[in-house]
Motif scaffolding. Sequence first.
Motif, mmCIF file in Angstrom:
data_model
loop_
_atom_site.group_PDB
_atom_site.id
_atom_site.type_symbol
_atom_site.label_atom_id
_atom_site.label_comp_id
_atom_site.label_asym_id
_atom_site.label_seq_id
_atom_site.Cartn_x
_atom_site.Cartn_y
_atom_site.Cartn_z
ATOM 1 N N UNK A 161 0.813 -1.210 0.000
ATOM 2 C CA UNK A 161 0.000 0.000 0.000
ATOM 3 C C UNK A 161 0.846 1.259 0.000
ATOM 4 N N UNK A 162 1.942 1.239 0.781
ATOM 5 C CA UNK A 162 2.828 2.406 0.818
ATOM 6 C C UNK A 162 3.588 2.564 -0.499
ATOM 7 N N UNK A 163 3.955 1.444 -1.118
ATOM 8 C CA UNK A 163 4.783 1.494 -2.322
ATOM 9 C C UNK A 163 3.967 1.817 -3.573
ATOM 10 N N UNK A 164 2.753 1.281 -3.667
ATOM 11 C CA UNK A 164 1.984 1.397 -4.903
ATOM 12 C C UNK A 164 0.648 2.127 -4.743
ATOM 13 N N UNK A 165 0.278 2.485 -3.527
ATOM 14 C CA UNK A 165 -0.972 3.205 -3.308
ATOM 15 C C UNK A 165 -2.075 2.294 -2.774
ATOM 16 N N UNK A 166 -2.977 2.868 -1.978
ATOM 17 C CA UNK A 166 -4.015 2.092 -1.305
ATOM 18 C C UNK A 166 -5.117 1.645 -2.252
ATOM 19 N N UNK A 167 -5.306 2.364 -3.360
ATOM 20 C CA UNK A 167 -6.356 1.964 -4.287
ATOM 21 C C UNK A 167 -6.057 0.587 -4.881
ATOM 22 N N UNK A 168 -4.777 0.330 -5.176
ATOM 23 C CA UNK A 168 -4.393 -0.973 -5.718
ATOM 24 C C UNK A 168 -4.697 -2.089 -4.726
ATOM 25 N N UNK A 169 -4.340 -1.892 -3.460
ATOM 26 C CA UNK A 169 -4.572 -2.954 -2.475
ATOM 27 C C UNK A 169 -6.065 -3.167 -2.223
ATOM 28 N N UNK A 170 -6.858 -2.101 -2.315
ATOM 29 C CA UNK A 170 -8.312 -2.248 -2.162
ATOM 30 C C UNK A 170 -8.878 -3.113 -3.288
ATOM 31 N N UNK A 171 -8.501 -2.806 -4.511
ATOM 32 C CA UNK A 171 -8.997 -3.570 -5.663
ATOM 33 C C UNK A 171 -8.494 -5.016 -5.629
ATOM 34 N N UNK A 172 -7.233 -5.204 -5.225
ATOM 35 C CA UNK A 172 -6.686 -6.553 -5.104
ATOM 36 C C UNK A 172 -7.464 -7.376 -4.071
ATOM 37 N N UNK A 197 -9.381 -4.433 4.408
ATOM 38 C CA UNK A 197 -9.454 -3.722 5.687
ATOM 39 C C UNK A 197 -8.305 -2.744 5.854
ATOM 40 N N UNK A 198 -7.078 -3.196 5.560
ATOM 41 C CA UNK A 198 -5.929 -2.313 5.675
ATOM 42 C C UNK A 198 -6.081 -1.099 4.764
ATOM 43 N N UNK A 199 -6.559 -1.323 3.550
ATOM 44 C CA UNK A 199 -6.717 -0.223 2.592
ATOM 45 C C UNK A 199 -7.750 0.784 3.068
ATOM 46 N N UNK A 200 -8.899 0.293 3.513
ATOM 47 C CA UNK A 200 -9.983 1.197 3.897
ATOM 48 C C UNK A 200 -9.645 1.983 5.153
ATOM 49 N N UNK A 201 -9.049 1.318 6.146
ATOM 50 C CA UNK A 201 -8.739 2.039 7.386
ATOM 51 C C UNK A 201 -7.595 3.012 7.210
ATOM 52 N N UNK A 202 -6.611 2.675 6.371
ATOM 53 C CA UNK A 202 -5.540 3.628 6.077
ATOM 54 C C UNK A 202 -6.088 4.809 5.287
ATOM 55 N N UNK A 203 -7.009 4.545 4.365
ATOM 56 C CA UNK A 203 -7.585 5.617 3.550
ATOM 57 C C UNK A 203 -8.333 6.616 4.409
ATOM 58 N N UNK A 204 -8.949 6.172 5.491
ATOM 59 C CA UNK A 204 -9.667 7.085 6.375
ATOM 60 C C UNK A 204 -8.728 8.148 6.929
ATOM 61 N N UNK A 205 -7.528 7.735 7.340
ATOM 62 C CA UNK A 205 -6.551 8.696 7.870
ATOM 63 C C UNK A 205 -6.233 9.756 6.817
ATOM 64 N N UNK A 206 -6.180 9.342 5.549
ATOM 65 C CA UNK A 206 -5.790 10.260 4.482
ATOM 66 C C UNK A 206 -6.921 11.196 4.079
ATOM 67 N N UNK A 207 -8.171 10.711 4.100
ATOM 68 C CA UNK A 207 -9.274 11.550 3.635
ATOM 69 C C UNK A 207 -9.957 12.315 4.754
ATOM 70 N N UNK A 208 -9.695 11.931 6.020
ATOM 71 C CA UNK A 208 -10.352 12.625 7.127
ATOM 72 C C UNK A 208 -9.727 13.984 7.404
#
Length: 432
Positions: free
Chosen positions: A80-91, A131-142
Amino acid sequence: MKTTPSTEASATMTQQRADRRNYVLVTIAYWADTLTDGAIRMLVLFYFAQLGYSPFAVASLFLFYEIFGVITNLFGGYIGARFGLKLTLFLGLATQLVALSMLAFAPPSLLVVPYVMAAQALSGIAKDLTKMSSKSAVKLVAGAGEGQLYRWVSVLTGSKNAIKGLGFFVGALLLSLFGFQTALIMLAVLVLTALVGAVSTISGDLGVANKKAKFKQIFSPNRAVNLLAAARIFLFGARDVWFVVGLPVFFITVLGWDFWLAGGFMAAWTIGYGFVQASTPALIRRRIANAQAPDGRTAMWLAFALAAFPAGIAITLHAGLIPTLSVVGGLLAFGIIFALNSAVHSYLILAYADDAKVAMNVGFYYMANALGRLTGTVLSGALYQWGMQSNPFGGLIACLWASAGFILIAGLLSIRLPTPTRTVVGTWKVEE
């Protein structure tokens, strides 16, 4: 070209709307995966229990699910850190689709323990990537605001558990109405719809990919993150040591409940647990003087309070009191306090996490979460099978005492948790 205050305000509002939209879309994708995850668990558990598998054999079906959850959280934070959280969410969504298809379209001769364990391994990977993608994304969009982060992560965590509880009921109901594989086909269609919708609607990168991120950075040097992760292992081991195998097997073999009733009750419990989690900011704030958010002491006292409930249920069962009342009533009380514990932990990991390494910190933390679930799952089957040799209630009693011991360890570890303090407006830093 100079920017005016009005154009800056307009750009800020536009970004805030985009952030809220992404938050909603990420949450919906997370809900779809979570619903199917809960449904699969009930389908596999009840289907193989019905076939006569022992409690330990049923627990072994989820062994790879939990092991690969540990591995996924370890590597998922790095990816997620290397390639972005959107990729890990879709994966995550795509992997869940593969896992469901493996079980839904397999010939009956393939539905044996090793094959199901392999499918469950993929399901564990899918669940933890999402789960990792969604919870990390919250920190970024909040944004930087501490209050908004606390509210958003509580809603996401609470809604996840409510949806997972609904999944328990859906899985048990579909098994009763349509059978094992037809139910799985229906769940696969749901995940496919969520994947297509997420790919076509989520905008932006959900975080900036860091090509310089190194795998060794997964292991956090942050003392607060490490302590919280250690406490998380025992907290979630304490839940799953009686909830994953011992409790549902107790319902259907000792109390004689039907699948839909056992699944329905566990669903209602998990949904209620989710609502308590979502309400935690309001509930906790009333108990903390002059504070906007919980701290390490909150986690400590909640853990010590929680330990009393599995111990109390074990004592009442040993005394021969009404088992249905003891277990159901005790489980409801346990759920309320456990939900508060879990929501506080989910907030603290984001409060402690470094902004530049949020995916890695969250991935490491949920690796510990998965390790706790793995330990609890294995012990749930082993202790239940061992304890039931003495009397019908002995299996669940053994699981409950293990739960109380794990929670006490989580409370002792929480004593050393530092306090997040806002030294700069809108920014949480850790006071070492």
